[in-house]
Scaffold this active site. Sequence first.
Site, PDB file in Angstrom:
ATOM      1  N   ASP A  60     -29.459 -39.139  34.738  1.00  0.00           N
ATOM      2  CA  ASP A  60     -29.869 -38.202  33.691  1.00  0.00           C
ATOM      3  C   ASP A  60     -31.347 -37.894  33.902  1.00  0.00           C
ATOM      4  O   ASP A  60     -32.207 -38.756  33.710  1.00  0.00           O
ATOM      5  CB  ASP A  60     -29.625 -38.853  32.316  1.00  0.00           C
ATOM      6  CG  ASP A  60     -29.924 -37.905  31.166  1.00  0.00           C
ATOM      7  OD1 ASP A  60     -30.626 -36.893  31.375  1.00  0.00           O
ATOM      8  OD2 ASP A  60     -29.474 -38.197  30.030  1.00  0.00           O
ATOM      9  N   HIS A  61     -31.638 -36.647  34.273  1.00  0.00           N
ATOM     10  CA  HIS A  61     -33.010 -36.292  34.635  1.00  0.00           C
ATOM     11  C   HIS A  61     -33.940 -36.221  33.418  1.00  0.00           C
ATOM     12  O   HIS A  61     -35.163 -36.087  33.581  1.00  0.00           O
ATOM     13  CB  HIS A  61     -33.031 -34.954  35.380  1.00  0.00           C
ATOM     14  CG  HIS A  61     -34.065 -34.890  36.450  1.00  0.00           C
ATOM     15  ND1 HIS A  61     -35.017 -35.876  36.647  1.00  0.00           N
ATOM     16  CD2 HIS A  61     -34.333 -33.945  37.397  1.00  0.00           C
ATOM     17  CE1 HIS A  61     -35.793 -35.557  37.660  1.00  0.00           C
ATOM     18  NE2 HIS A  61     -35.413 -34.381  38.128  1.00  0.00           N
ATOM     19  N   ARG A  62     -33.403 -36.322  32.218  1.00  0.00           N
ATOM     20  CA  ARG A  62     -34.270 -36.418  31.041  1.00  0.00           C
ATOM     21  C   ARG A  62     -34.944 -37.785  30.984  1.00  0.00           C
ATOM     22  O   ARG A  62     -36.044 -37.930  30.433  1.00  0.00           O
ATOM     23  CB  ARG A  62     -33.455 -36.219  29.759  1.00  0.00           C
ATOM     24  CG  ARG A  62     -32.826 -34.843  29.602  1.00  0.00           C
ATOM     25  CD  ARG A  62     -31.935 -34.804  28.385  1.00  0.00           C
ATOM     26  NE  ARG A  62     -30.844 -35.789  28.463  1.00  0.00           N
ATOM     27  CZ  ARG A  62     -29.950 -36.005  27.490  1.00  0.00           C
ATOM     28  NH1 ARG A  62     -30.042 -35.309  26.356  1.00  0.00           N
ATOM     29  NH2 ARG A  62     -28.996 -36.907  27.651  1.00  0.00           N
TER      30      ARG A  62
END
Length: 454
Positions: A424-426
């Site tokens: 998850d790039h968040r």
Amino acid sequence: MRREFKLPDVGEGLTEAEIVRWHVKAGDAVKVNQIVVEIETAKSIVELPIPWDGAVADLLAEVGQTVDVGAPIIAVDTSEPSEQVQAAAEDMVPNPPEEGAVEPGAHGSPAPKEERQAVLVGYGVKTGATKRRPRKRQAARIPATPVANPSRVEVDGQPAPAPTPPAAGASVLAKPPVRKLAKDLGVDLRDITGTGPQGSITREDIHAAAEAKEPVAAPERVEEERIPIKGVRKMTAQAMVASAFTAPHVTEFLQLDMTNTMETVRRLRAFPDFAEVKVSPLLLVAKAVLTAVKRHPMINSSWDEAAQEIVVKHHVNLGIAAATPRGLVVPNIKGAHALSLPDLAKQLAQLTETARAGRTQPAEMAGGTFTITNVGVFGVDAGTPILNPGEAAILAVGQIRDMPWVVDGELAVRKVATLALSFDHRIVDGELGSMFLRDVGAMLEDPLRVLAWS
């Protein structure tokens, strides 16, 4: 006293379930906590016990039927004291009247089966037992000229003579209407052995010959099959769609030399501590992941949208994706970070066996923090796995196979595999994802690093 057992909510927010298998039938005696039915929820197969002693009065749901939570699924006749009747009244539901009678033995009804019979228009429909009119039997005749009729075994108690087809050029005995029928159906009278008087050809002979000439119709080809979307497959689809369109996915790949890992697996199998469990490369992959999580805790976290917080988990519930006939399930090993290698091996074996048998319970799939999916068992080198909802990363392990590899400047054949990490790039940026994947790969290339970094 008759009581009805209603479908309970065995999971969080369960709204319906499918009846998979009944362990009892009407008339069977049951005991408290006896397993009577298996249901498939949106997460797994669950066994339900009955809360009473008694006898099964009726099964109120069929196998394959989807039932709403709170709907009655089985009725049980219990012998309870009279003072408990009032307390159990809420469970009592009167039996609906059956429409018409059924066959003896079905649902315990003694009535005979009735069928509709046509009557004169304006006089309604009559019900009653249907009787067939006896078919008239044609009087047997002895032909004056022998004809071939294998279906006639005897006439007046004497064997019938075997007739023969008409000789070439001989006239064929057939009435004009029969000849016209043969012409319309494209039947050659000379090819037919008559079964009528004196070997004459009848209309039945023509129809039989025409049916014999008709080609056998090819079986209808099924162009498509429709499979209902329900149970585990439905839940998986919803979760994957939600994950794919909620968390921005990034996937990185790493190809590595697994030769030393395979040698370590071989040596571990000879240890007494692993005598009763299966040791596979997945065990060392799991250990490497747990060690890397300790070095990079942020990879083991989740995104709390409502609170606008990142929740870093200081425990690892390690999920292992398992393909089953009913869909993909991801049970997890609770507290995997605290297990020894032999205990981790035992938990992996038990988890896999339970999942393949379809016995994984909802609680065993809740609370996962990191997932491993082993696509290599299907002969696949790599893929881009989708995150299990609520987790920040998932690791896909490809097949291990012989490939050319450069070792100390020399070309050699080594055991090579590809790892794919989706995150998850968040939460996980490229640097963190790369360092985590690099560390897992380094421990699989040299398993001694696990000892050094633990």
